[in-house]
Design a protein around this motif. Sequence first.
Motif, PDB file in Angstrom:
ATOM      1  N   LEU A 106      11.274  15.562 -50.320  1.00  0.00           N
ATOM      2  CA  LEU A 106      10.373  14.494 -50.735  1.00  0.00           C
ATOM      3  C   LEU A 106       8.912  14.915 -50.612  1.00  0.00           C
ATOM      4  CD1 LEU A 106       9.994  11.534 -51.623  1.00  0.00           C
ATOM      5  CD2 LEU A 106      10.117  10.872 -49.210  1.00  0.00           C
ATOM      6  N   TRP A 107       8.539  15.566 -49.518  1.00  0.00           N
ATOM      7  CA  TRP A 107       7.147  15.949 -49.308  1.00  0.00           C
ATOM      8  C   TRP A 107       6.666  16.879 -50.419  1.00  0.00           C
ATOM      9  CZ3 TRP A 107       5.770  21.027 -48.947  1.00  0.00           C
ATOM     10  CH2 TRP A 107       6.777  21.944 -48.606  1.00  0.00           C
ATOM     11  N   PHE A 108       7.560  17.751 -50.898  1.00  0.00           N
ATOM     12  CA  PHE A 108       7.205  18.707 -51.948  1.00  0.00           C
ATOM     13  C   PHE A 108       6.937  17.972 -53.258  1.00  0.00           C
ATOM     14  CE2 PHE A 108       7.915  21.890 -55.218  1.00  0.00           C
ATOM     15  CZ  PHE A 108       7.384  23.052 -54.669  1.00  0.00           C
ATOM     16  N   ALA A 109       7.808  17.001 -53.591  1.00  0.00           N
ATOM     17  CA  ALA A 109       7.634  16.220 -54.823  1.00  0.00           C
ATOM     18  C   ALA A 109       6.346  15.406 -54.774  1.00  0.00           C
ATOM     19  CB  ALA A 109       8.834  15.297 -55.038  1.00  0.00           C
ATOM     20  N   VAL A 110       6.039  14.827 -53.624  1.00  0.00           N
ATOM     21  CA  VAL A 110       4.808  14.051 -53.482  1.00  0.00           C
ATOM     22  C   VAL A 110       3.586  14.955 -53.651  1.00  0.00           C
ATOM     23  CG1 VAL A 110       3.418  12.704 -51.862  1.00  0.00           C
ATOM     24  CG2 VAL A 110       5.879  12.294 -52.032  1.00  0.00           C
ATOM     25  N   GLY A 111       3.636  16.149 -53.079  1.00  0.00           N
ATOM     26  CA  GLY A 111       2.535  17.101 -53.235  1.00  0.00           C
ATOM     27  C   GLY A 111       2.327  17.510 -54.683  1.00  0.00           C
ATOM     28  N   LEU A 112       3.431  17.761 -55.389  1.00  0.00           N
ATOM     29  CA  LEU A 112       3.329  18.109 -56.806  1.00  0.00           C
ATOM     30  C   LEU A 112       2.729  16.974 -57.628  1.00  0.00           C
ATOM     31  CD1 LEU A 112       6.593  20.037 -57.803  1.00  0.00           C
ATOM     32  CD2 LEU A 112       4.249  20.896 -57.834  1.00  0.00           C
ATOM     33  N   LEU A 113       3.060  15.733 -57.261  1.00  0.00           N
ATOM     34  CA  LEU A 113       2.500  14.593 -57.978  1.00  0.00           C
ATOM     35  C   LEU A 113       0.974  14.581 -57.863  1.00  0.00           C
ATOM     36  CD1 LEU A 113       2.837  11.997 -59.592  1.00  0.00           C
ATOM     37  CD2 LEU A 113       3.208  10.767 -57.435  1.00  0.00           C
ATOM     38  N   TRP A 114       0.454  14.943 -56.701  1.00  0.00           N
ATOM     39  CA  TRP A 114      -1.000  15.007 -56.536  1.00  0.00           C
ATOM     40  C   TRP A 114      -1.610  16.031 -57.490  1.00  0.00           C
ATOM     41  CZ3 TRP A 114      -4.536  12.400 -53.415  1.00  0.00           C
ATOM     42  CH2 TRP A 114      -3.985  11.449 -52.551  1.00  0.00           C
ATOM     43  N   ILE A 115      -1.018  17.217 -57.565  1.00  0.00           N
ATOM     44  CA  ILE A 115      -1.567  18.268 -58.442  1.00  0.00           C
ATOM     45  C   ILE A 115      -1.407  17.877 -59.906  1.00  0.00           C
ATOM     46  CG2 ILE A 115      -1.438  20.720 -59.049  1.00  0.00           C
ATOM     47  CD1 ILE A 115      -0.190  21.204 -56.266  1.00  0.00           C
ATOM     48  N   LEU A 116      -0.248  17.300 -60.251  1.00  0.00           N
ATOM     49  CA  LEU A 116       0.000  16.851 -61.619  1.00  0.00           C
ATOM     50  C   LEU A 116      -1.025  15.810 -62.040  1.00  0.00           C
ATOM     51  CD1 LEU A 116       1.808  16.741 -64.172  1.00  0.00           C
ATOM     52  CD2 LEU A 116       3.210  15.030 -62.982  1.00  0.00           C
ATOM     53  N   ASP A 117      -1.339  14.892 -61.140  1.00  0.00           N
ATOM     54  CA  ASP A 117      -2.313  13.852 -61.468  1.00  0.00           C
ATOM     55  C   ASP A 117      -3.714  14.422 -61.652  1.00  0.00           C
ATOM     56  OD1 ASP A 117      -1.520  11.125 -61.885  1.00  0.00           O
ATOM     57  OD2 ASP A 117      -0.664  11.149 -59.881  1.00  0.00           O
ATOM     58  N   VAL A 118      -4.073  15.424 -60.866  1.00  0.00           N
ATOM     59  CA  VAL A 118      -5.372  16.075 -61.067  1.00  0.00           C
ATOM     60  C   VAL A 118      -5.428  16.678 -62.472  1.00  0.00           C
ATOM     61  CG1 VAL A 118      -6.836  18.012 -60.372  1.00  0.00           C
ATOM     62  CG2 VAL A 118      -5.825  16.529 -58.625  1.00  0.00           C
ATOM     63  N   GLY A 119      -4.371  17.388 -62.862  1.00  0.00           N
ATOM     64  CA  GLY A 119      -4.334  17.999 -64.183  1.00  0.00           C
ATOM     65  C   GLY A 119      -4.390  16.970 -65.297  1.00  0.00           C
ATOM     66  N   ASN A 120      -3.585  15.909 -65.180  1.00  0.00           N
ATOM     67  CA  ASN A 120      -3.573  14.875 -66.214  1.00  0.00           C
ATOM     68  C   ASN A 120      -4.923  14.171 -66.319  1.00  0.00           C
ATOM     69  OD1 ASN A 120      -0.963  15.259 -67.127  1.00  0.00           O
ATOM     70  ND2 ASN A 120      -0.063  13.759 -65.735  1.00  0.00           N
TER      71      ASN A 120
END
Length: 434
Positions: A106-120
């Motif tokens: 879960l922690w990994f998916a949440v971290g990726l969401l942060w990076i994905l949102d920065v990109g978007n």
Amino acid sequence: MGTITKPRLGFWQIWNMNVGFLGIQYSFGLQQTAINPIFLFLGASEEMLPILNIAGPVTGLIVQPIIGAVSDKTWSPKWGRRKPFFLIGAIMGSLCLFAFPLSPALWFAVGLLWILDVGNNMAMEPYRAFVGDKLPDSQLNIGYQMQSLFVGAGILLANASIFLFQSWFGGGEETTGSIPTWLYNSFFIGSFLSIATILWSVLKTPEIPPSDEELKEINEHKGLPFIERFKMPFREIGAAVKEMPKFMWKLSGVYLFQWYALFVYWQFITPLFRATMGFDTSEAAAQAAKMSTTYNIVTAVVALILVPLTVKFGGKKIYALSLVGTGLALFAIPNISDPVMVLFPMILFGIGWAAMMGIPYSMVSKIVPQERRGVYMGILNMMIVIPMGIQTLSFGPIFKNLLGANSINAMFFAGTCFIIAAVLAMRLNVKKDA
């Protein structure tokens, strides 16, 4: 400040300019429908969903206005003004989408969401300004409604892929702590579309060079010491907020209730179907994807139809009526237990989504100065992410303590917010408030 006379563009030129929204919105479609089920698959509780989505509001609040202000002061004869930013954002989003379904915890998916949102967010704000930069005022309605079309098409493809892949490759028992493999392909397709569609628009659409006055200001900005250039976006944002048209302040009230409600819907539509239809998480996620597919089909169909309607009746009336329809759709959904019949309220939702994704941007673009369009589009996004941030922090306790931890009540709550937003939208008067 000098202005440049902008030539009218043909239909296909406006089309090519907006193709990149397909990839950006495919990514947002996965965020709306697939990421919360992934959090559930990886062991998150329903009560945790709002706070786990805090990445979107935080990154949007920080990234979009700053990137908007920086892009206003950017110009390269080779790369342009806005293109470098949404190209870099698309690359970041593409890499994150590829990695997302491979999340081991879960922690990994949440971290990726942060990076994905920065990109978007890096891609989204300059793209909004890019369309306003290219089009004369007489074509802003069709320009931003064309964006609505691609918003609908991108999210439609994302959600159609989810329930189709679940139907074709699903099955078997769900295992807590692991993501089913049928979800993988949806993210891999998004990874490709994110970069491919942006490249299409970048290569097909030249940017308009800045006027002599703008170019002088940009060159003066480049000559400043680094620390001054670092401070400049924050100063620009502060000054723009201080001088913001009254119309935008009124729009912020509409957005507070509109986007709070949308975030509730996206987070709790999957838990709702577990409650009303007795589905497991995979089945509920597939049904939620069908809902999103339906309303985005409607969005893609009606987006351009709204252009003559807004000209005839005014953007304010069409926008407010669409919000009422969206609220009625959310009141209806919890009362329907048939998986097919529950799709019909999405017609109203789709009309509302088309209006939300086009009309406010067109209205704002007409009243803000050309040379500050980037920062004002960033501020407009702040009006989206602040309600989302409030929702992520406040709705968990509201859901647990006031709504009885009941996803049906959550949907009724969201519907009520849309009705309030519609009432506030009737106060929007572009000419008087500008």
